[in-house]
Design an enzyme around this catalytic site. Sequence first.
Site, PDB file in Angstrom:
ATOM      1  CG  ASP A 710      -2.182   0.857   0.947  1.00  0.00           C
ATOM      2  OD1 ASP A 710      -2.110   1.757   0.091  1.00  0.00           O
ATOM      3  OD2 ASP A 710      -3.218   0.652   1.611  1.00  0.00           O
TER       4      ASP A 710
HETATM    5  C1  BGC Z   1      -5.034   3.186   0.155  1.00  0.00           C
HETATM    6  C2  BGC Z   1      -5.110   2.284  -1.048  1.00  0.00           C
HETATM    7  C3  BGC Z   1      -4.995   3.102  -2.293  1.00  0.00           C
HETATM    8  C4  BGC Z   1      -3.670   3.841  -2.263  1.00  0.00           C
HETATM    9  C5  BGC Z   1      -3.425   4.707  -3.481  1.00  0.00           C
HETATM   10  C6  BGC Z   1      -3.798   4.058   0.121  1.00  0.00           C
HETATM   11  O1  BGC Z   1      -3.816   5.027   1.114  1.00  0.00           O
HETATM   12  O2  BGC Z   1      -5.081   2.435   1.330  1.00  0.00           O
HETATM   13  O3  BGC Z   1      -6.301   1.558  -1.029  1.00  0.00           O
HETATM   14  O4  BGC Z   1      -5.110   2.284  -3.419  1.00  0.00           O
HETATM   15  O5  BGC Z   1      -3.647   4.689  -1.129  1.00  0.00           O
HETATM   16  O6  BGC Z   1      -4.284   5.788  -3.481  1.00  0.00           O
END
Ligand code: BGC
Length: 947
Positions: A710
């Site tokens: 993530d």
């Molecule tokens: C989230 C993800 C997301 C990523 C990119 C993160 O903070 O948990 O689900 O895809 O950011 O935006």
Amino acid sequence: MVLHWEDYERVAREAIDEGCVLLKNDGVLPLLDDEKQDVRLSVFGRISEYYYRSGSGSGGLVNVHKSVGIMDALEEDSAVQVDRELREIYLKWCEENPVDMGTGWASEPLSQPEMPIDEEIVAGAASRSDAALIVVGRYAGEDRDCTDEPGAYQLLPEEVDLIQKVTANFEKSILVINAGFVIDLSHECIDQCDAILYAWQGGMLGGYGVSDVILGRVNPSGRLTDTIAKNISDYPSNENFGDVVKNYYKEDIYVGYRYFSCGEDDKVRYPFGFGLSYTSFDISEATLKVENLKDDIEIQCKVKNTGERAGKQVVQCYVKAPQGKLGKPARALIGYAKTEEIAPGQEEMVHITVDPYVFASYDETGVSGYESSYVHEAGEYVFYIGENAIDNRKFGVFCNKETTLVEKLRQELAPIEEFQRIKPVLVDGIFSGWTRENVPTGEPEDTKKRWERAEKLTEIAYTGDKGIKLDDVADGKNSIDEFIGQMSDEDLACIARGEGMGSPLVTPGTASAYGGMNAHMRELGIPCGCCSDGPSGMRIDSGSYAFSLPCGTMLACTFNDELVEKLYGYLGMEMLTKHVDNILGPGVNIHRHPLNGRNFEYFSEDPLVSGKMAAAIYRGLHKYGVTGTIKHFAANNQEKRRYDIDSVISERAVREIYLRPYEIAVKQGGADSVMTSYGKLNGGWTAGRFELNTRVLREEWGFKGIVMTDWAASISEQCGEPSKNNLHVMIGAGNNIYMVFSKAEINSNHDTTVEEIEKGGITRAELQNNAREILLQLMDMPAFKRQRGEIDSVEIQGRVTEDEDLDWEDVQYYTLGDYLKIDLSDKSTDKGASVSIGLETEKTGLYKIVFNYVSDLGPLAQTPVTIFSQNMPRGVVTFFGTEGKHESVEKTVNIVSRYSVDRFKFMQSGVKLDSIELELIESISHEFTVGDTEESDKPVESDYVFV
Ligand code: BGC
């Protein structure tokens, strides 16, 4: 290829219609029928004028070209007369009390204040209307759990008052809930409503679901994918949800209806699987073909429409497995099917095939005779068929004479600390409460296992550049290993770095680029794959439009896998129009507790429904060669402290409940991209967990593809210290790519991979294996096929918009050092036109921005130009007429993102921009790094937030 937008909208609307769940109907719905052709409707609740298309955070930032809320949909229907007098009162109040969307990321309120209302207004509206609609909305999301408070999980006092007054004055009152998660329905005022419709968050066309269902344009066929309990304290996870350090999953496998089925049904307000229709169905002649518990079980039944309207039914099959030594819930969903629309008096035969693996139990200790194995314990397996987790009847029994082994595995992911979990107690076969037992624990062996594998990997000798291109591998001229032999240590390190957000290497404004992250790799022909958020449509922060789809929970409530597959086929085509290879979704974590902020993105409390939905989504996306990323692997079941919370779960519950949707997505949907979670699972950050990313995902399930972290996640060995630079631990664990570096090529985040080769922290063979996994996945992606000229372009037809979509392929990036001048003299600046530029900024800080322009208008003429950055409006610059002279306007701007797409939208004609100049006034920091401050509560998001 042509993407017919009307078809896309039609299929989305079907999904919205089928996802709405009718919970109560005391004969008031539908509002229209053969005799009654129009309706006078009073609409209450400020959310009727707003509409939450989705929850908040990355899963909710789709930039739409239109949005149909509940009021829009009602006003569009000529059979509805919305009470004007009442609407005017709301409109005026809403103007004076505008919707507050907070001050930025995760600060949006969970609800909006409700308009206090006088009894006379309600009574007046009642005298002019046939029925009342009351809309209540809630909004939680990423980094923002819901809370058990008024205006959040509970109703606001103003909402209670409103519902009381409306139900007292109207003969027909319909409550509509616009929320992506379950809210409290325990207040007695709710019982006074004649009908209740859970309308979820339906994306940009979501309002149609409400009008279509209440008017009877469609017959509702949505079913709950969660239990709605009487009280929040009735959920078995309630005691353990929300801790800021550790979350003990003491309820074990007894999540949602699995718990309530064990003698706790009286705590249920609406059961899992529940949903009303305007007709009635009879499920009969159910047959079960089961000879053993190895081969597929065949179930068949007849569904007859015994009512007066055509409609669809969802047939649900459950099993009650013998308690044995392990303990089991009294119901576990093993299969479901949705019928076609059945006309009154007509029937449909329904077939459901069940792989008995779905109801095998995982024995951690060997009490069944098989350690670390899936087994079917000896005893009676009773099969039930019906409408929901409570209304179902026995239709077959299979006696398993002795405990049978289903799959022998190894202990993986076991908790490393002691705690207790619940287990049902049966007295004379009757569920009679709960006992507690110690959860089996394991040793922290993750790192040891990693090295066992590392030693088995063979290193490819480094050859230097032999001129072998990735195309040659695709054409069968060279092997992938010959290709990898050309990659230097720096290449091997760099390919594990994703870049973003808004990397200029891919579609502007998207979440990340991965693959060909340095010039040498691009010379070798490695493309850059493009990821965009997800899950419910593409998030493109440049201002480019995209379709916003219904949220995950709503899609799952359709119980219609084919429809979801079809819808995501359209999304797949749309992704091709924006050169997006990989959408960051679906989210497949379990609805363990109603307050999890991201429940709207996830599907259900049940692993089978969640997995089948994800598999359907992959089938849809893969039809067009694009893909999705199942996230957040695994057990991201609360947003509070999601960056470092440790989820402590038994291996059985991990496998049977929390990993199962991923497993189904991989095995049945061919999932080829996974995002690990921010948090820890049984003592180690998931991005560094070998057992999770390699042993279970790849070795057990046969996953082929990439695993990414993530955004700005921490990595650690099990029991180790977290870091964001130790990519060698991540790669060793089988998590291929770190998301995200602000600039991969210059190692902006200072990963230590190359040094770690020397230090023995990672082997070159591990790095090569990592590169191989990434390259093989990329070779399947449109980015590679486009490079080879093997992909058709897709043209959108039939999308009606007031504004032109941003031509994202035209966005040119400029590097901003201390000073930059951009010539804009060839750009159209007529009314409605937009000029977009991409900036790659070397230094964050305060800049002077000078707009050089000319206008033929007189000195009092004003031409406003709205400035957007990352698609957020940042202000308006007004240009005065200059009677043909070249003049300048000067402003200051704070730039905190490495990448941004800035757009100037001309609201009027009359001004011509010659150029803009940017000059650094004061630098804040010279370098961009993501989240290298360990003490921070959450990752440093400044890298992609423009203020
Ligand atoms: C989230 C993800 C997301 C990523 C990119 C993160 O903070 O948990 O689900 O895809 O950011 O935006």
